[in-house]
Scaffold this active site. Structure first.
Site, PDB file in Angstrom:
ATOM      1  N   ARG A  18       0.806  -1.236   0.023  1.00  0.00           N
ATOM      2  CA  ARG A  18       0.208   0.005   0.119  1.00  0.00           C
ATOM      3  C   ARG A  18       0.905   1.318   0.070  1.00  0.00           C
ATOM      4  O   ARG A  18       0.453   2.253   0.395  1.00  0.00           O
ATOM      5  CB  ARG A  18      -0.971  -0.147   1.073  1.00  0.00           C
ATOM      6  N   ARG A  31      -6.101  11.387  -5.926  1.00  0.00           N
ATOM      7  CA  ARG A  31      -7.423  10.636  -5.784  1.00  0.00           C
ATOM      8  C   ARG A  31      -8.755  11.457  -6.076  1.00  0.00           C
ATOM      9  O   ARG A  31      -9.824  11.104  -6.729  1.00  0.00           O
ATOM     10  CB  ARG A  31      -7.738   9.851  -4.642  1.00  0.00           C
ATOM     11  N   ASP A  68      -6.649  -2.682  -7.707  1.00  0.00           N
ATOM     12  CA  ASP A  68      -7.252  -3.309  -6.587  1.00  0.00           C
ATOM     13  C   ASP A  68      -7.239  -4.673  -6.891  1.00  0.00           C
ATOM     14  O   ASP A  68      -7.736  -5.073  -8.125  1.00  0.00           O
ATOM     15  CB  ASP A  68      -8.316  -2.440  -6.065  1.00  0.00           C
ATOM     16  N   TYR A 144     -14.644 -11.727  -0.674  1.00  0.00           N
ATOM     17  CA  TYR A 144     -15.382 -10.507  -0.929  1.00  0.00           C
ATOM     18  C   TYR A 144     -16.794 -10.752  -2.028  1.00  0.00           C
ATOM     19  O   TYR A 144     -17.562 -10.225  -1.933  1.00  0.00           O
ATOM     20  CB  TYR A 144     -14.791  -9.488  -1.539  1.00  0.00           C
TER      21      TYR A 144
HETATM   22  O1  CP3 Z   1       0.108  -1.655  -2.458  1.00  0.00           O
HETATM   23  C1  CP3 Z   1      -0.301  -0.830  -3.355  1.00  0.00           C
HETATM   24  O2  CP3 Z   1       0.241   0.422  -3.207  1.00  0.00           O
HETATM   25  C2  CP3 Z   1      -0.814  -0.890  -4.675  1.00  0.00           C
HETATM   26  C3  CP3 Z   1      -2.118  -0.824  -4.598  1.00  0.00           C
HETATM   27  C4  CP3 Z   1      -3.258  -1.812  -3.958  1.00  0.00           C
HETATM   28  C5  CP3 Z   1      -4.429  -1.546  -3.348  1.00  0.00           C
HETATM   29  N1  CP3 Z   1      -5.123  -2.472  -2.764  1.00  0.00           N
HETATM   30  C6  CP3 Z   1      -4.903  -0.177  -3.257  1.00  0.00           C
HETATM   31  C7  CP3 Z   1      -5.891   0.164  -2.517  1.00  0.00           C
HETATM   32  C8  CP3 Z   1      -3.046  -3.209  -3.502  1.00  0.00           C
HETATM   33  C9  CP3 Z   1      -2.017  -4.241  -3.923  1.00  0.00           C
HETATM   34  C10 CP3 Z   1      -4.251  -3.525  -2.720  1.00  0.00           C
HETATM   35  C11 CP3 Z   1      -4.841  -4.907  -2.512  1.00  0.00           C
HETATM   36  C12 CP3 Z   1      -5.933  -5.209  -1.787  1.00  0.00           C
HETATM   37  N2  CP3 Z   1      -7.201  -4.482  -2.070  1.00  0.00           N
HETATM   38  C13 CP3 Z   1      -5.958  -6.081  -0.835  1.00  0.00           C
HETATM   39  C14 CP3 Z   1      -5.015  -7.165  -0.485  1.00  0.00           C
HETATM   40  C15 CP3 Z   1      -3.984  -6.661   0.487  1.00  0.00           C
HETATM   41  C16 CP3 Z   1      -4.421  -6.078   1.899  1.00  0.00           C
HETATM   42  O3  CP3 Z   1      -4.282  -4.911   2.014  1.00  0.00           O
HETATM   43  O4  CP3 Z   1      -5.023  -7.111   2.421  1.00  0.00           O
HETATM   44  C17 CP3 Z   1      -7.467  -6.236  -0.374  1.00  0.00           C
HETATM   45  C18 CP3 Z   1      -8.101  -7.137   0.570  1.00  0.00           C
HETATM   46  C19 CP3 Z   1      -7.953  -5.113  -1.161  1.00  0.00           C
HETATM   47  C20 CP3 Z   1      -9.459  -5.074  -1.130  1.00  0.00           C
HETATM   48  C21 CP3 Z   1      -9.731  -3.553  -0.483  1.00  0.00           C
HETATM   49  N3  CP3 Z   1      -9.501  -2.572  -1.150  1.00  0.00           N
HETATM   50  C22 CP3 Z   1     -10.221  -3.150   0.608  1.00  0.00           C
HETATM   51  C23 CP3 Z   1     -10.772  -4.245   1.617  1.00  0.00           C
HETATM   52  C24 CP3 Z   1     -10.352  -1.735   0.958  1.00  0.00           C
HETATM   53  C25 CP3 Z   1     -10.980  -0.910   1.626  1.00  0.00           C
HETATM   54  C26 CP3 Z   1     -10.183  -0.773   2.824  1.00  0.00           C
HETATM   55  C27 CP3 Z   1      -9.406   0.417   2.726  1.00  0.00           C
HETATM   56  O5  CP3 Z   1      -7.910   0.456   3.142  1.00  0.00           O
HETATM   57  O6  CP3 Z   1      -9.689   1.444   2.591  1.00  0.00           O
HETATM   58  C28 CP3 Z   1      -9.789  -1.045  -0.526  1.00  0.00           C
HETATM   59  C29 CP3 Z   1      -9.343   0.296  -0.794  1.00  0.00           C
HETATM   60  C30 CP3 Z   1      -7.867   0.433  -1.399  1.00  0.00           C
HETATM   61  N4  CP3 Z   1      -7.235  -0.116  -1.889  1.00  0.00           N
HETATM   62  C31 CP3 Z   1      -7.194   1.756  -1.160  1.00  0.00           C
HETATM   63  C32 CP3 Z   1      -6.061   1.564  -1.766  1.00  0.00           C
HETATM   64  C33 CP3 Z   1      -5.129   2.850  -1.702  1.00  0.00           C
HETATM   65  C34 CP3 Z   1      -7.979   2.737  -0.179  1.00  0.00           C
HETATM   66  C35 CP3 Z   1      -8.822   3.689  -1.166  1.00  0.00           C
HETATM   67  C36 CP3 Z   1      -9.006   5.133  -0.859  1.00  0.00           C
HETATM   68  O7  CP3 Z   1      -7.865   5.743  -1.642  1.00  0.00           O
HETATM   69  O8  CP3 Z   1      -9.841   5.610  -0.396  1.00  0.00           O
END
Ligand code: CP3
Length: 340
Positions: A18, A31, A68, A144
């Site tokens: 992340r 964003r 994502d 999910y």
């Molecule tokens: O790592 C990186 O920088 C690359 C991008 C990346 C994101 N999500 C961006 C993201 C990667 C590799 C993921 C993987 C991901 N997404 C996983 C597996 C890894 C982990 O974190 O457990 C999972 C389970 C998801 C599903 C997901 N995406 C959830 C449950 C959420 C909401 C929770 C949260 O953190 O807000 C997301 C959103 C998400 N994915 C954000 C980012 C930067 C935040 C969204 C925002 O900018 O508001």
């Protein structure tokens, strides 16, 4: 890439899960410009920009594609939304009827902007920076798809796997095929290696871990390497604990991501002798900073610095991590002369 082929290098290469995210003001600004999280994922120009932001700011050794794991169910025809502050929302696929609406093959047309991001980032990255693609592991993505949202204990998917293993197995098989197609497309467009995120691997009982975590991941590893021989793959089975060795041996991955609960002595003797490891500082220690952070970095160096190791956190960096603490962590790793 050298670490993934089994070499130990010092200081260890580093990136953070992340790393393109809300703790960076420049990420939040981009964003906002995109309008929403999913529109950012599907905007090649802006997704390229946020992929590069942490590389410019910190000089990490790897960039990870900004996207994502849930774009895969989206490209299989499931409705996927991200509600601000609430996380993902999907129309659940928990019945044969709902599954009939899922595409046989992943729609790479819908993912064209993501693959364009891959090409743009590959062209823009410094030569010494590794470029990582990724997908979610079938089990984690299925949690999910079935629940329609994140849950505390992945109850809906665990339940369906017992109640209707044929249907659940069909969902997993569909995801295996889609993931192979998607990862091969990323590798052909310019990523150097890929990571398979299995965030919820640890919640399964032993037999289910073999069936829904190891077997589908092995199928992805084999399927990708059939089309891209020698493809380098990192698996991140969060919470696998004492099953990490079985995971590494059973899947054939080149590297295993460790969460912050990993047992250092066990990993060093049973896992790192076979594959490279990556991790595993607790993301919450980054919020504390100071000596607590220094101690955590030193503990990771002591545990994993003897073998092939990529420095990372044990899970994603949190939005409230202070940038000054990230800088302190990076400086400490890079200045380290190695484990004592
Ligand atoms: O790592 C990186 O920088 C690359 C991008 C990346 C994101 N999500 C961006 C993201 C990667 C590799 C993921 C993987 C991901 N997404 C996983 C597996 C890894 C982990 O974190 O457990 C999972 C389970 C998801 C599903 C997901 N995406 C959830 C449950 C959420 C909401 C929770 C949260 O953190 O807000 C997301 C959103 C998400 N994915 C954000 C980012 C930067 C935040 C969204 C925002 O900018 O508001």
């Amino acid at each position: 890439m050298r670490v993934l082929s089994g070499e130990r290098i010092w200081p260890p290469p580093m990136w953070l899960m992340r790393q393109a995210g809300r703790y960076l003001p420049e990420y939040r600004a981009t964003r906002d410009k995109a309008g929403s999280f999913l529109s950012l994922c599907y905007n090649a120009e802006l997704a390229t920009e946020v992929t590069l932001q942490p590389i410019r700011r910190f000089g990490f050794d790897a960039a990870i594609l900004f996207s994502d794991i849930l774009v895969v169910p989206h490209a299989l025809g499931q409705s996927v939304r991200f509600e601000a502050g609430e996380g993902p929302r999907l129309d659940p696929v928990a019945t044969a009827q709902a599954f009939a609406g899922i595409r046989e093959e992943i729609d790479l047309q819908l993912l064209a902007p993501v693959l364009e991001t891959v090409e743009r980032v590959a062209a823009a990255l410094p030569a010494q920076t590794t470029f990582l693609g990724f997908c979610g592991a079938p089990w984690t993505v299925a949690t999910y798809m079935v629940a329609g949202q994140g849950t505390e204990d992945q109850g809906p998917a665990r339940q369906l796997a017992y109640t209707d293993p044929a249907l659940f197995g069909a969902i997993i098989d569909r995801l295996v095929r889609a993931s192979i197609t998607y990862l091969v497309a990323q590798l052909k467009r310019g990523v150097d290696a890929v990571q398979v995120f299995d965030t919820w691997a640890g919640i399964l009982p032993d037999a289910e871990f073999d069936r829904w975590v190891i077997a589908p991941t092995k199928a992805i590893v084999d399927g990708v390497r059939a089309e891209v021989p020698g493809a380098r793959i990192i698996g991140f089975p969060r919470g696998a604990g004492a099953r990490l060795q079985r995971y590494a041996a059973g899947t054939g991955v080149d590297g295993v991501g460790l969460d912050w609960t990993a047992d250092g002595a066990y990993v060093r003797s049973e896992v790192q002798t076979r594959v490279a490891v990556q991790g595993n500082v607790d993301p919450l220690v980054l919020i504390a900073g100071g000596e607590a952070l220094d101690r955590a970095v030193d503990a990771a160096i002591a545990a994993y610095g003897h073998g092939p190791w990529i420095f990372n956190l044990g899970h994603g960096i949190t939005p409230n991590a202070p940038i000054a603490h990230v800088e302190r962590m990076i400086a400490r790793v890079r200045a380290s002369t190695g484990p004592v």
